[in-house]
Design a protein around this motif. Structure first.
Motif, PDB file in Angstrom:
ATOM      1  N   SER A 182       0.848  -1.182   0.000  1.00 33.00           N
ATOM      2  CA  SER A 182       0.000   0.000   0.000  1.00 33.00           C
ATOM      3  C   SER A 182       0.885   1.232   0.000  1.00 33.00           C
ATOM      4  N   TYR A 183       0.281   2.384  -0.321  1.00 39.28           N
ATOM      5  CA  TYR A 183       0.892   3.669  -0.035  1.00 39.28           C
ATOM      6  C   TYR A 183       0.450   4.059   1.381  1.00 39.28           C
ATOM      7  N   TYR A 184       1.404   4.538   2.203  1.00 37.20           N
ATOM      8  CA  TYR A 184       1.106   4.686   3.624  1.00 37.20           C
ATOM      9  C   TYR A 184       1.957   5.815   4.205  1.00 37.20           C
ATOM     10  N   TYR A 185       1.278   6.826   4.746  1.00 37.86           N
ATOM     11  CA  TYR A 185       1.981   7.825   5.533  1.00 37.86           C
ATOM     12  C   TYR A 185       1.152   8.169   6.761  1.00 37.86           C
ATOM     13  N   GLU A 214      -3.762   5.612   4.200  1.00 41.53           N
ATOM     14  CA  GLU A 214      -3.312   4.426   3.463  1.00 41.53           C
ATOM     15  C   GLU A 214      -4.274   4.165   2.311  1.00 41.53           C
ATOM     16  N   TRP A 215      -3.700   3.797   1.148  1.00 45.83           N
ATOM     17  CA  TRP A 215      -4.547   3.418   0.018  1.00 45.83           C
ATOM     18  C   TRP A 215      -3.850   2.359  -0.815  1.00 45.83           C
ATOM     19  N   SER A 216      -4.663   1.475  -1.392  1.00 49.91           N
ATOM     20  CA  SER A 216      -4.168   0.347  -2.171  1.00 49.91           C
ATOM     21  C   SER A 216      -5.325  -0.241  -2.964  1.00 49.91           C
ATOM     22  N   SER A 217      -5.042  -1.297  -3.709  1.00 52.34           N
ATOM     23  CA  SER A 217      -6.102  -2.040  -4.390  1.00 52.34           C
ATOM     24  C   SER A 217      -6.096  -3.514  -4.015  1.00 52.34           C
ATOM     25  N   GLN A 218      -4.975  -4.008  -3.492  1.00 53.82           N
ATOM     26  CA  GLN A 218      -4.870  -5.371  -2.984  1.00 53.82           C
ATOM     27  C   GLN A 218      -3.804  -5.380  -1.890  1.00 53.82           C
TER      28      GLN A 218
END
Length: 343
Positions: A182-185, A214-218
């Motif tokens: 994921s993208y995570y900060y 946080e954002w992701s697709s899987q």
């Protein structure tokens, strides 16, 4: 909200998919996080509809004038049926909000569900605003936070006293040996103050808060059944994030970030963090580890993490445990613990 809206919001939550709550299912045409992300602020404080799932997740450790400990949660989730947005009821973006207050003796929780495209919920990057119905989070460096439930509510003010922190490899947070990420900060340096509205009356509180973005697709692999996630604020000004993702074969995948008092992060890959349950409590008819030993030898960390209220069970559409903790050992302080996927 009508029944159609509720059912549409719950489709991705209860879909028969891989991993905890479907987070290990395929990306299905959505964008995929890539290494070495180039975050852009304030734009990345807003929504990313080309990714399947995203959250704005704030927790706070609070005390009243008598020194009693409290915890607070404000979370907005975005889940998409397709990687696009549009006005009206056909918008594929779905929204869910969770709010909670934890005391040593009680745990208050409520949930909101909304459909995108009609203004009921959403996020604007600049000036920052996140909302679902009348729950609001306005302002990212200096801001306000509010939520209401059937038997509780809160009105808070937030002020950031440190920088945003990228988790994982410069914001690219790997979640499994097979490479899901994921993208995570985070913003782990909020000072917070305000009022809790509880059945016993209004309580003035102060403390510290932590925002995760946080954002992701899987974000998970198909064999990962849930996680144990820790955000720890130490009395010396340092912070630490760590998680353990549990797998069906009994193995774990771990990750951690050590955050110096000035906000400088040091990421640690799988195997660097050791998270060992020490005590189990009966919670909602299941065994939950509510006392832990956390070790990060590279930073000399060896602490015991204890739930303030072992019964901090979130009775939401997908239930989980979320509550404030105290820290003792090589470091002292307070933090938050989230545990998912326990049957």
């Amino acid at each position: 909200m009508n029944v159609k809206t509720i059912l549409l919001c719950l489709v991705p939550v209860f879909a028969q998919a891989q991993g905890f709550a479907g987070l290990g299912s395929g990306a299905d045409g959505f964008a995929i996080p890539q290494p070495d992300p180039q975050f852009s602020f304030p734009a990345d404080h807003g929504a990313h509809p080309d990714f399947r799932i995203e959250w704005w997740y704030l927790t706070a450790n609070l005390k009243d004038a008598d020194g009693t400990d409290y915890g607070l949660q404000w979370t907005l989730f975005r889940s998409a049926m397709a990687p696009q947005t549009q006005e009206g009821w056909d918008d594929p973006q779905l929204w869910m909000g969770h709010a909670a207050v934890t005391t040593p003796d009680d745990h208050f929780v409520t949930e909101r569900l909304a459909r995108g495209g009609i203004g009921q919920a959403g996020v604007v990057a600049d000036p920052f605003a996140a909302w679902i119905d009348d729950w609001r989070f306005d302002g990212i460096d200096v801001g306000t936070l509010s939520a209401t439930g059937p038997d509780f509510g809160y009105d808070m003010q937030l002020t950031a006293s440190g920088p945003f922190v990228r988790q994982g490899k410069k914001g690219y947070s790997v979640k499994s040996a097979s490479g899901q990420a994921s993208y995570y900060y985070s913003q782990p340096f909020y000072d917070i103050a305000g009022t809790l509205h509880l059945p016993q009356g209004e309580i003035a509180v102060t403390g510290t808060a932590w925002l995760d973005r946080e954002w992701s697709s899987q974000p998970l692999s198909g064999d990962q059944t849930g996680w144990d996630w820790f955000s720890l604020s130490f009395d010396d000004g340092a912070r630490m994030m760590g998680f353990r993702l549990r797998q069906t074969d009994g193995a774990d995948y771990t990750s951690a970030t050590w955050i110096a008092p000035d906000g400088t992060p040091t990421p640690y890959e799988d195997g660097s963090l050791r998270a060992t349950p020490l005590e189990v409590s009966q919670v909602a008819g299941r065994d939950m580890p509510t006392r832990w030993r956390l070790e990060l030898p590279a930073q000399g960390v060896d602490v015991t993490v204890q739930a303030i209220n072992t019964q901090a069970w979130m009775t939401t559409s997908v239930p989980y445990w979320e509550g404030p903790v105290t820290i003792d050992g090589t470091q002292s302080g307070t933090g938050y613990l989230e545990m998912t996927g326990y049957e």
